[in-house]
Motif scaffolding. Structure first.
Motif, PDB file in Angstrom:
ATOM      1  N   ARG A  17      68.843  93.424  69.579  1.00  0.00           N
ATOM      2  CA  ARG A  17      70.065  92.667  69.803  1.00  0.00           C
ATOM      3  C   ARG A  17      70.831  92.574  68.489  1.00  0.00           C
ATOM      4  O   ARG A  17      70.259  92.558  67.399  1.00  0.00           O
ATOM      5  CB  ARG A  17      69.772  91.286  70.376  1.00  0.00           C
ATOM      6  N   PRO A  45      76.813  86.490  69.898  1.00  0.00           N
ATOM      7  CA  PRO A  45      76.143  87.671  70.464  1.00  0.00           C
ATOM      8  C   PRO A  45      77.148  88.789  70.718  1.00  0.00           C
ATOM      9  O   PRO A  45      78.257  88.559  71.188  1.00  0.00           O
ATOM     10  CB  PRO A  45      75.555  87.151  71.776  1.00  0.00           C
ATOM     11  N   HIS A  47      75.786  92.633  71.228  1.00  0.00           N
ATOM     12  CA  HIS A  47      75.144  93.694  72.011  1.00  0.00           C
ATOM     13  C   HIS A  47      73.648  93.427  72.084  1.00  0.00           C
ATOM     14  O   HIS A  47      73.069  92.864  71.145  1.00  0.00           O
ATOM     15  CB  HIS A  47      75.370  95.079  71.373  1.00  0.00           C
ATOM     16  N   ASP A  48      73.021  93.823  73.165  1.00  0.00           N
ATOM     17  CA  ASP A  48      71.573  93.721  73.250  1.00  0.00           C
ATOM     18  C   ASP A  48      71.054  94.703  74.288  1.00  0.00           C
ATOM     19  O   ASP A  48      71.800  95.159  75.166  1.00  0.00           O
ATOM     20  CB  ASP A  48      71.129  92.298  73.590  1.00  0.00           C
ATOM     21  N   HIS A  50      67.165  95.147  76.317  1.00  0.00           N
ATOM     22  CA  HIS A  50      65.779  94.705  76.482  1.00  0.00           C
ATOM     23  C   HIS A  50      65.019  95.619  77.438  1.00  0.00           C
ATOM     24  O   HIS A  50      64.067  95.186  78.084  1.00  0.00           O
ATOM     25  CB  HIS A  50      65.748  93.258  76.974  1.00  0.00           C
ATOM     26  N   ASP A 280      65.686  82.919  72.525  1.00  0.00           N
ATOM     27  CA  ASP A 280      66.693  83.769  73.146  1.00  0.00           C
ATOM     28  C   ASP A 280      67.941  82.999  73.535  1.00  0.00           C
ATOM     29  O   ASP A 280      69.011  83.584  73.646  1.00  0.00           O
ATOM     30  CB  ASP A 280      66.109  84.454  74.382  1.00  0.00           C
ATOM     31  N   PHE A 283      71.168  83.428  71.740  1.00  0.00           N
ATOM     32  CA  PHE A 283      71.933  84.635  71.935  1.00  0.00           C
ATOM     33  C   PHE A 283      72.542  84.675  73.337  1.00  0.00           C
ATOM     34  O   PHE A 283      73.069  85.698  73.755  1.00  0.00           O
ATOM     35  CB  PHE A 283      71.064  85.878  71.719  1.00  0.00           C
TER      36      PHE A 283
END
Length: 286
Positions: A17, A45, A47-48, A50, A280, A283
């Motif tokens: 992220r 935030p 971009h991320d 997962h 988390d 974010f």
């Protein structure tokens, strides 16, 4: 800030992220009263992902999102600092050598790039040296006229031969203005090198310098020691080190022979006044 988190069930696969952190405030003087950990800053935030990205694909996958982040963070003539948060056993990941885009120059040539441990000191089971961490940060960032200035301490090399990094207790006995220097850091994936950096983190050090490679006489250890210690003394304050390492990387890319000693240099720069987000939800979309 770029956070890379390994997926424990997939070897060499990472979630990631990217977010924007506010600029840190001015360093507190070395004689200021001790303080506790501040509240984590709330990053913006950007971009991320997962879903897991293989290590070999990370440079290409991150190039676009990082470029977009830099357009928001860079100031005219002043590229933004890229902080890369990594688990301590992969702190040697050479993110500064990753290309900024297809066929582009390395990230470390274009801007300051530093690494930070994702886990706090003592995360490996030892005590958390909170007070020592803040004291060391203040002393290494004190630029008052009568301040002693930072001093490099080569910890893993004697006459070109690799020696073990001192124990955590021994490291804590070093002067607060000391900046550890590692000459024989083998790089990402080497267990001994990962342990060396973990000891520095648990010893309360937020600033450390090392070079990737095998070390030994063939790499002119004595010259590396001399030049690294001289550059640190000339900088006087660790606040100048991200820019100094950036300048060295750029000089190497230009082929300047007076910078050969800095080939493979990396910098740990972990500001305790700008702690990493711990969950988390920081974010989550704002």
């Amino acid at each position: 800030m770029l956070e890379l988190t390994r997926r424990p069930w997939e070897q060499d696969s990472f979630d990631w992220r990217i977010g924007l952190l506010p600029a840190p405030g001015p360093p507190r003087p070395a004689g200021a009263p001790a303080e506790g950990p501040p509240d984590p800053p709330e990053p913006e935030p950007l971009h991320d992902d997962h879903t897991g990205t293989p290590l070999a694909e990370l440079p290409a996958r991150l190039a676009g999102p990082l470029a977009r982040a830099f357009t928001l963070a860079d100031e005219p003539g002043t590229p933004a600092l890229l902080q890369v948060a990594l688990e301590r056993d992969v702190l040697g990941l050479p993110v500064d050598t990753w290309p900024a885009g297809p066929g582009g120059p390395p990230l470390g040539r274009l801007r300051p790039v530093v690494v930070r441990p994702a886990e706090p000191p003592g995360g490996a089971g030892g005590p958390d040296p909170v007070a020592d961490r803040y004291h060391r940060w203040r002393w290494t960032h004190d630029d008052a006229p009568l301040a002693p200035g930072i001093r490099g301490r080569v910890l893993d090399c004697e006459a070109g031969t690799r020696v073990p990094v001192p124990s955590t207790d021994q490291l804590r006995s070093l002067a607060h203005a000391s900046v550890p220097v590692l000459c024989h850091y083998r790089g990402y994936g080497h267990a001994g090198s990962a342990e060396a950096l973990a000891r520095l983190v648990d010893g309360g050090f937020g600033v450390a310098l090392w070079r990737r490679g095998t070390g030994g006489p063939e790499r002119m250890c004595a010259e590396f020691h001399r030049r690294a210690e001289a550059e640190l003394a000339r900088a006087r304050t660790a606040q100048r080190l991200p820019g100094l390492v950036h300048a060295l990387r750029a000089a190497l890319a230009e082929g300047r022979t007076d910078s050969f000693w800095a080939d493979g240099v990396a910098l740990l720069y972990d500001d305790p006044h700008q702690p990493l987000p711990g969950s988390d939800d920081l974010f989550a979309p704002l």
